[in-house]
Design a protein around this motif. Sequence first.
Motif, short mmCIF file in Angstrom:
data_model
loop_
_atom_site.label_atom_id
_atom_site.label_comp_id
_atom_site.label_asym_id
_atom_site.label_seq_id
_atom_site.Cartn_x
_atom_site.Cartn_y
_atom_site.Cartn_z
N ARG A 124 0.83 -1.22 0.00
CA ARG A 124 0.00 0.00 0.00
C ARG A 124 0.85 1.26 0.00
N THR A 141 -2.37 1.22 -5.32
CA THR A 141 -3.81 1.49 -5.43
C THR A 141 -4.62 0.22 -5.31
N GLN A 144 -4.96 -0.65 -1.64
CA GLN A 144 -5.55 0.33 -0.73
C GLN A 144 -6.91 -0.19 -0.27
N GLY A 145 -7.09 -0.29 1.03
CA GLY A 145 -8.38 -0.72 1.56
C GLY A 145 -8.65 -2.20 1.39
N ALA A 147 -8.68 -6.10 2.18
CA ALA A 147 -8.68 -6.88 3.42
C ALA A 147 -8.71 -8.37 3.07
N LYS A 262 -14.31 2.11 -7.95
CA LYS A 262 -14.52 1.09 -6.93
C LYS A 262 -13.34 0.12 -6.91
N SER A 263 -12.91 -0.25 -5.68
CA SER A 263 -11.66 -0.98 -5.52
C SER A 263 -11.69 -2.38 -6.13
#
Length: 521
Positions: A124, A141, A144-145, A147, A262-263
């Motif tokens: 990240r 990118t 990022q976020g 999990a 959106k990721s």
Amino acid sequence: MAKTSGKKASPKQLTTAQRLDSIIKSARKIMRKDKGLNGDLDRLPMLTWIMFLKFLDDMEKIEEGRAELAGKDYKPIVEPPYRWRDWAVEVDGITGPDLLSFLTAETAERPDGSEGPGLFAYLRNLRGDNGRRERRDVIATVFQGFANRMESGYLLRDVVNLIDGIHFDSSEEVHVLGRLYETLLREMRDAAGDSGEFYTPRPVVKFMVEVTNPQLGETILDPACGTGGFLTEAFMHLDPQADTVEKRRILQEETVMGGEAKSLPFLLSQLNLLLHGMHAPKIDAGNTLRFRLNEIGEAQRVNVILTNPPFGGEEEVGILNNFPEDRRTTETAMLFLQLIMRRLKRAGKGRAAVVVPNGTLFGDGISARIKADLLEKFNLHTVVRLRDGVFAPYTDIPANLIFFDTSGPTREIWYYELPSPKGRKKYSKTAPMAYEEFQGCLDWWHDRHENEFAWKVDGPGLIQKDEEGRVIACNLDVKNPHAKEAEDHRKPREIIDAIIQREQEILSIMDELRNEYAGDV
């Protein structure tokens, strides 16, 4: 566009396809045992990031080899001990709770025994430098976020061991895996519920790219690229044209770009493009609508836009403020349509192919003004009307393909209505649209004449204005004048659902009108 041959795959190719298919199926079977993963919408993204890391390391090995042959030093994008080869290749390597900690903890014991950031924390925080910005920033990118949802580090180790058997440095394996990956994306769409808009059916994508016919040297954009279907198809369409070193560079570095806020689809599109041969995909991870429309100038304009923008959603007030006050709408499809018009190169050098729902064609109020802009400032030359269920199971709302360019204004609009699939009342998840069903439209495209499926209308005549010259209506929902009244074979529940959907669209339009005239006495 080069057509695929009808030759059967060689035994070697079949062996490769079968082996890779077995690896993917075995990995998914293992992941079904993990209590932290509740379905394909959990499992497939997990599988994607694992494949993504193995892909990166295999690509690094290729670049290291090239640097060594050239007698140059090589600085890796991912440093030890975070490379796949450092922690993943040993079958009996780090596993269980230790593996989960190494991946997800902010600080963890690393495979070399030292202590430092966990893998995801390290990825990240990657930052590019000295010309390597794109690849490092892409990796940062992507994670990022992100999990990890797997609860068992032992099951995760089993999956990692399987994926280590894929050789991304083999062009044959990457080619086969690209096809397998498209199958995974279709399955994810089927499991995604109201997130299915990330995926556009391949026959629709292929048709839009073929008739738009992008050429090497042009710039191509999908501002809402989802899983990257339009960009990968455009890249493959252009690949045969890149027959020199300089043309390859242009294709890789200056041609294809996208946006995806959106990721999850951002990650999916990255691997999709990588598997189809693009070395450093240029996907903007921000909301493409975040820029003020009147500040977009020639430097941001492109030759070709191919897209299926989201519809039915709502944007925050900050985004709406980027649009002219009398063109602000809660319908995201209309916001994207304005963006597309703004980002096309002028003087006939820009063209677009866009998927839009039926509501876009018949909507009034602000929608009518935006469509009038389209007809008065651009050449809307073709509307292809798709049959119900093309986007099933995500939605049964009828969709259309609109094609326009900057040689405008619009004079006449050709409509082509695809016939119903033979032997079926509609498309479905188990009986989707096939590319061959576009053949009649492809034959007609370059030799246009009216027939039972095609007709044309006067473009300016569709715009209605009041005495003061204000647009009050612009209905592009023109029915086929040659069609016979067809019997409705839908089940009663399907008819009721369709009526409710149409009523909701009408109520949305009425809400816009009410808000627009709220201050009037």
